[in-house]
Design an enzyme around this catalytic site. Structure first.
Site, mmCIF file in Angstrom:
data_model
loop_
_atom_site.group_PDB
_atom_site.id
_atom_site.type_symbol
_atom_site.label_atom_id
_atom_site.label_comp_id
_atom_site.label_asym_id
_atom_site.label_seq_id
_atom_site.Cartn_x
_atom_site.Cartn_y
_atom_site.Cartn_z
ATOM 1 N N SER A 73 0.850 -1.199 0.000
ATOM 2 C CA SER A 73 0.000 0.000 0.000
ATOM 3 C C SER A 73 0.880 1.242 0.000
ATOM 4 O O SER A 73 2.014 1.205 0.466
ATOM 5 C CB SER A 73 -0.852 0.031 1.275
ATOM 6 O OG SER A 73 -0.024 0.306 2.403
ATOM 7 N N ASP A 74 0.360 2.366 -0.509
ATOM 8 C CA ASP A 74 1.034 3.623 -0.223
ATOM 9 C C ASP A 74 0.910 3.843 1.287
ATOM 10 O O ASP A 74 0.093 3.205 1.965
ATOM 11 C CB ASP A 74 0.425 4.783 -1.015
ATOM 12 C CG ASP A 74 1.403 5.964 -1.096
ATOM 13 O OD1 ASP A 74 2.344 6.024 -0.268
ATOM 14 O OD2 ASP A 74 1.234 6.833 -1.975
ATOM 15 N N TRP A 75 1.760 4.749 1.821
ATOM 16 C CA TRP A 75 1.872 4.873 3.277
ATOM 17 C C TRP A 75 0.569 5.388 3.923
ATOM 18 O O TRP A 75 0.182 6.503 3.741
ATOM 19 C CB TRP A 75 3.078 5.754 3.601
ATOM 20 C CG TRP A 75 4.337 4.949 3.853
ATOM 21 C CD1 TRP A 75 5.196 5.106 4.906
ATOM 22 C CD2 TRP A 75 4.877 3.854 3.095
ATOM 23 N NE1 TRP A 75 6.206 4.164 4.842
ATOM 24 C CE2 TRP A 75 6.042 3.382 3.750
ATOM 25 C CE3 TRP A 75 4.474 3.173 1.943
ATOM 26 C CZ2 TRP A 75 6.797 2.306 3.284
ATOM 27 C CZ3 TRP A 75 5.233 2.111 1.468
ATOM 28 C CH2 TRP A 75 6.377 1.699 2.148
#
Ligand code: BGC
Length: 789
Positions: A221-223
């Site tokens: 996932s993106d952060w």
């Protein structure tokens, strides 16, 4: 049963889930029992930051991704990748968070500089080269951000509505190319696409990426993009990062126990993580296959910079260094070049060679005076120079000396301090003014400040209102200025104290700015004009600032900030040999382009900025770049400007018509077309022969020096097609070098995709195509018909 399945069998559900859940900001846990070490991740596309972001642990800073794409050179992209693979190994990083292959849908996109191009083929080829290079070192990549993160406004929540054809032909194409090239990782975006947030988007992550394309790597996932425990687990995500606000961990274990998430699904994800671990050599018995240490950071950064600079107009370069007496260098960015864009793509460079230093070094014996002219930076530059004593920063009880009045530490802090527990910072220094008069001092950063100058307290308070969010603290810092009258030659102690909540922004960021007494804005421009008038040549560096191009927000205008346009026009009027160097990661408006003798677009040129610039100005190297994206004459001519979601959605109604596809459709003429760029020699195109699989072009260097050409192949067809095609599209390209008088032949593969449209699946469109060999989109050289298939 595979080796990975043997390992998998040994793990408890808790252990399996722990391998899918960030244990801190950058890593997954080790499980020594099965011989697995911790997997470490790091940004990003222009350099490897490592788990810390401090001057003590600098990184090679390559030019911005727009620059890499401007080389149109897949072998050079691979070399850049190899360098970053090597840097990753040096810093103990196993998974590099890049490349970014979102598209230049509109030049207003805040992360435009961090993406490659408006064209999916060029983007995909450069990305594939980069990924191949990084992974040659046994370091993984995550091509990002799948998909539709082509603007920043409301990026965490917006639902981007992308018609299926545009998704397939344009936005997904570079991801598909990287998967075909063997990429080991994909990062899913913050935004949603067509009704489902990306980190839980089963259609894109599972159906298309994993099943249709056969991707066997991990989706991270993106952060903080993963928000829902079950939806993300069933939606194709494999790793949720970072630890903070993570919806997995114990919650996912519970979901498995309750049957909401099948354990087989978790096993499938863990298998992918273990496969990656084996690939990057952190699993016993699977050491990395290649740890070559073969690239020098300076060399690669210099080569990419030189080859990326786009000479857009020219009647004066290269300069004959032996015939010069005085070269005026003008512009705030000439001493403080923007070498990289803002946000997660930032690293702390080993060093930065400014344009002024580079030019002075190359022109020994020539007088090279400098004038600011106009300063577009909204914040004062950090205190530095001979008037200042060393800057001593004290963080808790640790002391650090730095060269300028600024620090920015993210992640691991120097001295092994934990950022979550640091609550104060002190800066001690001394100012001995060379010039007496009104000195302006400034502070910026977050938390509460106390500034004392010569024992007198100038400020006590907080720069941000209570409740300012973390992202805002970093991306929208504030500044407070103070004017103090100081006599020349008398040392005054300057002390800055800062306190903040522990872990407030998971970083420490403070700047003491300074402007010595001097002329006002009008006076600065007049000074530069006067200097230019009495010089052989004037080199002006103009560009954008950190507040213009960054992750986290979009641009509100394409104009150069401040009074830089006025400065260029006035300097060009005073000196007919005015060379304008544009230091911007993405397109800006150049209303004075026709007034300058040369316009050189240098992007964010990385740490070797000034050396590369001097080499190009003096002809030691030829500027090799071609535009990877169209540069507009007027903002309103751009085919797409909309970056503002309405009611939480933004529809890509222009469908596939972004970039030059859109420009060709509207008929508006840009300032500089896609593919444009001049060299220091000329090529004549002799022959073009085509088959459905390749174009073969013969060309001759008709100039007087060895030079490089980027040969571009475009297709067009007016035959019936199930879906409207652009009037021309890029189908292939290559670079070639030739000596004066030399004739060379290049073979350029034409991918079958170039003859297809997405219309209920990929459909090959038969018919007669016109194949064009071109110097640029607007500079066709040879055409020939091709019956396809
Ligand atoms: C960015 C990613 C980046 C991540 C980790 C996010 O804000 O969108 O590109 O890799 O942070 O720094």
């Amino acid at each position: 049963m595979t080796d990975l399945d043997h390992l998998l069998q040994k793990l408890t559900v808790e252990e399996k889930v722990s391998l899918l859940t960030g244990q801190d900001f950058w890593s997954l846990p080790a499980i020594p029992r099965i011989g697995l070490r911790s997997l470490v991740m790091s940004d990003g596309p222009v350099g490897v930051r490592g788990t810390g972001y401090t001057p003590e642990d600098p990184s090679v800073a390559l030019p911005s991704p727009t620059a890499l794409a401007a080389t149109w050179d897949t072998a050079l992209a691979e070399r850049a990748g190899r360098l970053l693979g090597q840097e990753s190994r040096r810093k103990g990083v196993h998974l590099l968070l890049g490349p970014t292959v979102n598209l230049h849908r509109t030049p207003l996109g805040g992360r435009h500089f961090e993406c490659y191009s408006e064209d999916p083929l060029l983007t995909g080829e450069i990305a594939a080269g980069f990924v191949t290079g990084v992974q040659a070192h046994g370091v993984g990549t995550t091509v990002k951000h799948l998909v539709g993160n082509d603007f920043e406004t409301e990026r965490m929540t917006v639902d981007v509505q992308i018609p299926e054809r545009a998704l397939r032909e344009v936005y997904l194409a570079p991801f598909e190319r990287v998967v075909a090239a063997g990429g080991w990782g994909v990062m899913s975006a913050y935004n949603g696409v067509n009704g489902e947030t990306m980190s839980a988007n089963g259609r894109l992550q599972d159906e298309i990426l994993k099943r249709e394309w056969g991707f066997d790597g991990i989706v991270v996932s993106d952060w903080r993009a993963a928000r829902d425990t079950v939806a993300a687990a069933v939606g194709g995500l494999d790793i949720a990062m970072p630890a903070m606000d993570n919806p997995w961990g114990p919650k996912l274990v519970e979901a498995v126990r309750s049957g909401a998430v099948a354990e087989e699904l978790i096993d499938e994800k863990v298998r992918r993580v273990l496969r990656l671990a084996a690939r990057v050599g952190i699993l016993d018995g699977a050491e990395p296959t290649n740890t070559l240490n073969d690239e020098k950071g300076e060399d690669v950064a210099h080569e990419v910079a030189v080859r990326s600079f786009v000479l857009a107009r020219n009647s004066v370069l290269p300069l004959d260094a032996g015939a010069l007496t005085r070269v005026a260098v003008i512009g705030a960015l000439a001493t403080d070049a923007r070498v990289l864009g803002g946000g997660s793509a930032q690293v702390t460079p080993q060093h930065v060679i400014s344009p002024l230093d580079g030019i002075r070094h190359a022109l020994l014996g020539v007088d090279v005076p400098y004038a600011v002219g106009a300063d577009p930076r909204p914040f004062l530059p950090p205190a530095q120079g001979p008037d200042w004593a060393p800057f001593t920063f004290t963080l808790e009880s640790h002391e650090f000396g730095v060269e300028t009045g600024t620090v920015r530490w993210i992640g691991d802090l120097p001295g092994g301090l934990d950022v979550a527990h640091v609550t104060s910072l002190e800066l001690h220094t001394e100012l001995t003014p060379a010039t007496g008069g009104d000195h302006v001092l400034a502070i910026s950063g977050f938390g509460a400040f106390e500034l004392t100058v010569g024992g007198e307290k100038l400020y006590q308070g907080s720069l941000h209102p209570p409740g300012t969010g973390r992202a805002d603290l970093l991306l929208h810092p504030r500044e407070q200025r103070f004017t103090v009258a100081l006599p020349a030659g008398v040392p005054v102690p300057v002390v800055l104290r800062q306190t903040f909540d522990p872990g407030m922004a998971h970083s420490v960021s403070t700047t003491l700015g300074h402007r010595p007494p001097g002329p006002d804005e009008d006076g600065l421009i007049a000074e530069a004009v006067e200097l230019a008038a009495r010089s052989d040549v004037a080199v002006i560096v103009v560009g954008t600032t950190e507040q213009v191009e960054s992750e986290g927000f979009d641009r509100s205008s394409l104009a150069l900030p401040g009074r830089q346009d006025e400065l260029v026009s006035r300097v060009a009027a005073a000196n007919p040999r005015t060379i304008v160097v544009v230091n911007a990661g993405s397109p800006v408006l150049l209303p004075w382009a026709e007034e300058a003798a040369a316009v050189l677009l240098t992007w964010f040129p990385g740490q070797e900025a000034g050396r590369a610039l001097a080499d190009v100005l003096t002809g030691v190297a030829e500027p090799g770049g071609r535009l990877p994206t169209t540069w507009p004459r007027r903002e309103e001519d751009c085919p797409v400007l909309d970056v503002h979601p309405s009611g939480g959605t933004l529809a890509y109604d222009e469908e596939i018509f972004i970039g030059y596809r859109g420009w060709l459709r509207s008929g508006a003429s840009p300032l500089f077309a896609f593919g444009h760029g001049l060299g220091y020699t000329t090529f004549s195109y002799g022959e073009l022969a085509v088959t459905p699989a390749e174009a073969v072009v013969t060309l001759t260097n008709t100039g007087e020096r060895t030079g490089r050409e980027v040969v571009q192949i475009y297709l067009s067809s007016t035959d019936p097609s199930p879906a409207e095609r652009p009037s021309r599209w890029l189908a292939g390209f290559t670079t070639v070098t030739a000596a004066p008088g030399e004739t060379v032949t290049v073979r350029i593969p034409l991918p079958e995709r170039s003859f297809q449209v997405w219309h209920d699946g990929w459909q090959t469109v038969p018919g007669t195509y016109t194949v064009t060999a071109a110097h640029a989109l607007d500079d066709p050289r040879l055409t020939t018909p091709l019956a396809f298939p």
